[in-house]
Motif scaffolding. Structure first.
Motif, PDB file in Angstrom:
ATOM      1  N   ARG A 221       0.693  -1.046  -0.177  1.00  0.00           N
ATOM      2  CA  ARG A 221      -0.017   0.117  -0.028  1.00  0.00           C
ATOM      3  C   ARG A 221       0.916   1.220  -0.011  1.00  0.00           C
ATOM      4  N   TRP A 222       1.946   1.319   0.757  1.00  0.00           N
ATOM      5  CA  TRP A 222       2.927   2.455   0.677  1.00  0.00           C
ATOM      6  C   TRP A 222       3.534   2.629  -0.702  1.00  0.00           C
ATOM      7  N   MET A 223       3.697   1.595  -1.588  1.00  0.00           N
ATOM      8  CA  MET A 223       4.212   1.731  -2.711  1.00  0.00           C
ATOM      9  C   MET A 223       3.212   2.073  -4.026  1.00  0.00           C
ATOM     10  N   GLU A 224       2.159   1.360  -3.611  1.00  0.00           N
ATOM     11  CA  GLU A 224       1.059   1.535  -4.671  1.00  0.00           C
ATOM     12  C   GLU A 224      -0.428   2.291  -4.434  1.00  0.00           C
ATOM     13  N   PRO A 227      -6.509   1.159  -5.765  1.00  0.00           N
ATOM     14  CA  PRO A 227      -7.377   1.700  -6.998  1.00  0.00           C
ATOM     15  C   PRO A 227      -8.351   2.821  -6.465  1.00  0.00           C
ATOM     16  N   ASP A 228      -8.469   3.796  -7.740  1.00  0.00           N
ATOM     17  CA  ASP A 228      -9.459   4.782  -7.616  1.00  0.00           C
ATOM     18  C   ASP A 228      -9.564   5.789  -6.394  1.00  0.00           C
ATOM     19  N   LEU A 233       0.150   9.592  -4.633  1.00  0.00           N
ATOM     20  CA  LEU A 233       0.549   8.470  -3.721  1.00  0.00           C
ATOM     21  C   LEU A 233       0.888   9.230  -2.336  1.00  0.00           C
ATOM     22  N   GLU A 234       1.604  10.455  -2.517  1.00  0.00           N
ATOM     23  CA  GLU A 234       2.009  11.307  -1.228  1.00  0.00           C
ATOM     24  C   GLU A 234       0.779  11.338  -0.322  1.00  0.00           C
ATOM     25  N   MET A 266     -10.025   8.997   9.835  1.00  0.00           N
ATOM     26  CA  MET A 266     -10.213   7.838  10.664  1.00  0.00           C
ATOM     27  C   MET A 266     -11.236   7.033   9.655  1.00  0.00           C
ATOM     28  N   GLN A 267     -11.603   7.603   8.535  1.00  0.00           N
ATOM     29  CA  GLN A 267     -12.385   6.575   7.716  1.00  0.00           C
ATOM     30  C   GLN A 267     -11.515   5.622   7.032  1.00  0.00           C
ATOM     31  N   GLN A 268     -12.067   4.375   6.578  1.00  0.00           N
ATOM     32  CA  GLN A 268     -11.051   3.300   6.123  1.00  0.00           C
ATOM     33  C   GLN A 268     -10.996   3.863   4.560  1.00  0.00           C
ATOM     34  N   GLN A 269     -10.143   4.661   4.355  1.00  0.00           N
ATOM     35  CA  GLN A 269     -10.318   5.174   2.890  1.00  0.00           C
ATOM     36  C   GLN A 269      -9.466   3.927   2.191  1.00  0.00           C
TER      37      GLN A 269
END
Length: 297
Positions: A221-224, A227-228, A233-234, A266-269
């Motif tokens: 997740r840190w690197m990619e 989706p959508d 990425l930052e 704190m939403q599960q984005q």
């Protein structure tokens, strides 16, 4: 070829000049005779074997040198500003936690299970409240630089839009495990899943998690990102740090306030924005920004 000189008989004055000797006969069907000192010396069996051995060793040495040079060429990176910038391979920005030996956007997924901690301490960030100390560690062998990752974490947590904006909390990074209240790990999907499972959490090698004293960031997740997500990425990296550290500070999951609204940090984005737009900060425009609590999650 050596040959004998023709015999010249003595001159006879009463018969005119001496008759010249016949020229030597040449036999074109037979090679010229070879004397003993002209015969080629054939090498003995031992000499032949020695020469062959030296030739083989020389060829092996040349192949080894060629392979080493090729390997060094393959492993030697180009400077970041000389790498081609494409949509799938952007040039690294400062503080993104990248190892210069690995091309941007790429990482190693083989899990070592061992971690290296960042050295040094950060300044104390925040203006009031209790001091919480954290350390930063990166799984070894994954192609990510621990000091660069630590710099990114420090930058996020020290921002006035992060948790210190409450003026009820101060944060500082330390090196010593004994001095830290919690550790922020960057771990491969396999290692993060194992670590999270030890606390009873299921991540399916996809999400990050938090256990008491452990903030575990999934390297994929840190690197990619996800989706959508609809943001660079930052932004996702900032979100995942603030989200998981928020759990360590006692925050629970929250829901999207409404379509088109910023998503609470704190939403599960990672699982989707539910109509909200990506947001990485707990404080927006100087105020705490939140949504309704989500029960049972």
């Amino acid at each position: 070829m050596t040959s004998s000189s023709p015999y010249d008989p003595p001159a006879e004055p009463d018969h005119g000049p001496a008759r010249p000797a016949d020229p030597p006969r040449l036999d074109f069907d037979r090679p010229p005779a070879v004397t003993a000192h002209q015969r080629p010396v054939r090498p003995t069996g031992r000499r032949v074997r020695g020469r062959r051995r030296r030739t083989v060793l020389l060829l092996v040495a040349l192949l080894a040198v060629a392979g080493t040079v090729a390997g060094l060429t393959e492993l030697t990176p180009r400077p970041a500003d000389q790498r081609p910038a494409t949509a799938g391979n952007p040039r690294p920005a400062s503080g993104l936690g990248a190892d210069p030996r690995v091309e941007p956007g790429r990482y190693r997924t083989q899990a070592s299970g061992s971690f290296a901690a960042a050295d040094g301490r950060s300044p104390v960030r925040g203006y009031d409240g209790p001091l919480r100390r954290y350390r930063v560690a990166v799984e070894q062998g994954v192609g990510q630089d621990v000091d660069a990752f630590a710099a990114t974490v420090d930058e996020v947590l020290g921002d006035r839009r992060s948790w210190i904006a409450s003026d009820e909390l101060r944060l500082q990074r330390v090196t010593e495990e004994a001095a830290a209240d919690f550790t922020i790990y960057l771990a491969t999907p396999a290692t993060s899943e194992r670590m999270c499972a030890e606390g009873g959490l299921t991540t399916e090698r996809y999400t990050s998690c938090r256990l008491p004293g452990q903030v575990i960031i999934n390297l994929a997740r840190w690197m990619e990102s996800v989706p959508d997500y609809g943001a660079p990425l930052e932004i996702y990296r900032t979100y995942v740090i603030n989200h998981e550290v928020g759990h360590e500070l006692g925050e629970e999951h929250q829901a999207c306030p409404g379509p088109g609204e910023p998503a609470p940090v704190m939403q599960q984005q990672t699982y989707g924005l539910d109509g909200c737009v990506a947001n990485a900060w707990p404080y927006v425009d100087g105020s705490r920004y939140s949504g309704e609590p989500v029960d049972g999650v």
